[in-house]
Design an enzyme around this catalytic site. Structure first.
Site: not given
Length: 280
Positions: A119, A165
């Site tokens: 992330e 994603d």
């Protein structure tokens, strides 16, 4: 960097994506040998459905909320998904939280399997670290997800699932995706890849699919959930997952699960479709 998944956690798109995720990892687990799961855009990892962002939109009520309240038997993939996330929803089994992909993968993983969650957003990454604590060994990296494809592929296990994603808010995201995916596939051609995408204006998504087809990739499965028929004007009306190299048994599972999921989440108008974009 402005995207905050907390407003959308547990919505129809999360449910559909995570049904696919659980089924894909179960498919890899049919063999005893270890697999590696790489999550390129992991987000915060865990979401409080009672917090202001979730309460403001209420999207989870029309996603996991409807599936949670479904009566009667469910197709195998939907029932398995619920069995995996139920312990992660809250200490009393009620619908208070919604887990992100790293926690769901950790709940399915066996001792020999390996998980990597990436992330870039610093605030989301900090929350991700807290969320993953106590859910087994998960390697966390604050880095660009596409750079993670270069850093971690091929995995030492030579088996695995790559979940891509992105939030689709960065300029140039769609043109970048096929380049990065094709480069990753060259390094790890036998891997399973799951690429999630929104269905708004479907022209750019059609272009993405065309580029992957023209590149010569084989075994690309298209799994799509639409809440309404095609809507113009950029409104989100569905989502899809392109799966490269789906494991054995995944196709019939999705063929049973997607129509049932569409009927539960959008009675009378939903459509769930599964078919080969490029066959074997």
């Amino acid at each position: 960097m402005n995207y905050r998944h907390a407003f959308h956690a547990g919505n129809f798109a999360d449910v559909m994506k995570h049904v696919c995720l659980v089924a894909l990892l179960r498919g890899l687990s049919r063999k005893e040998s270890a697999w590696c799961f790489l999550d390129t855009h992991a987000g915060a990892g865990d979401y409080d459905l009672n917090a202001p962002p979730s309460q403001k939109t209420g999207e989870y009520r029309h996603g996991i909320g409807r599936l949670w309240q479904a009566a009667g038997p469910l197709p195998e993939a939907l029932a398995d998904y619920l069995s995996v996330i139920r312990p992660l929803l809250g200490n009393d089994g009620t619908l208070r939280r919604y887990p992100g992909s790293p926690l769901i993968a950790a709940a399915v993983a066996r001792p020999q399997d390996r998980l990597i969650a990436c992330e870039l957003n610093p605030l989301e990454f900090a929350t991700l670290g807290e969320a993953c604590r106590g859910h087994g060994p998960i390697t966390l990296q604050q880095m660009d997800g596409y750079q993670a494809l270069k850093a971690y592929l091929p995995p030492r296990e030579r088996r695995g699932l790559v979940l891509i994603d992105p939030p689709y808010e960065q300029p140039g995201e769609l043109p970048r995706l096929p380049r990065e995916l094709l480069a990753a596939h060259k390094r790890f051609a036998t891997g399973v890849y799951a690429l999630w995408y929104p269905l708004k204006d479907e022209g750019p998504i059609a272009g993405l699919k065309r580029q992957l087809k023209d590149a010569g990739l084989r075994r690309i499965l298209q799994v799509e959930l639409r809440l309404t028929p095609l809507v113009q004007g950029g409104m989100l009306h569905g989502c899809g997952v392109l799966v490269i190299n789906p494991p054995w048994g995944f196709v019939p599972q999705m063929q049973a699960a997607l129509p049932a999921l569409a009927a539960l989440l959008a009675p009378g108008s939903g459509q769930g479709q599964v078919g080969w974009l490029v066959p074997e």
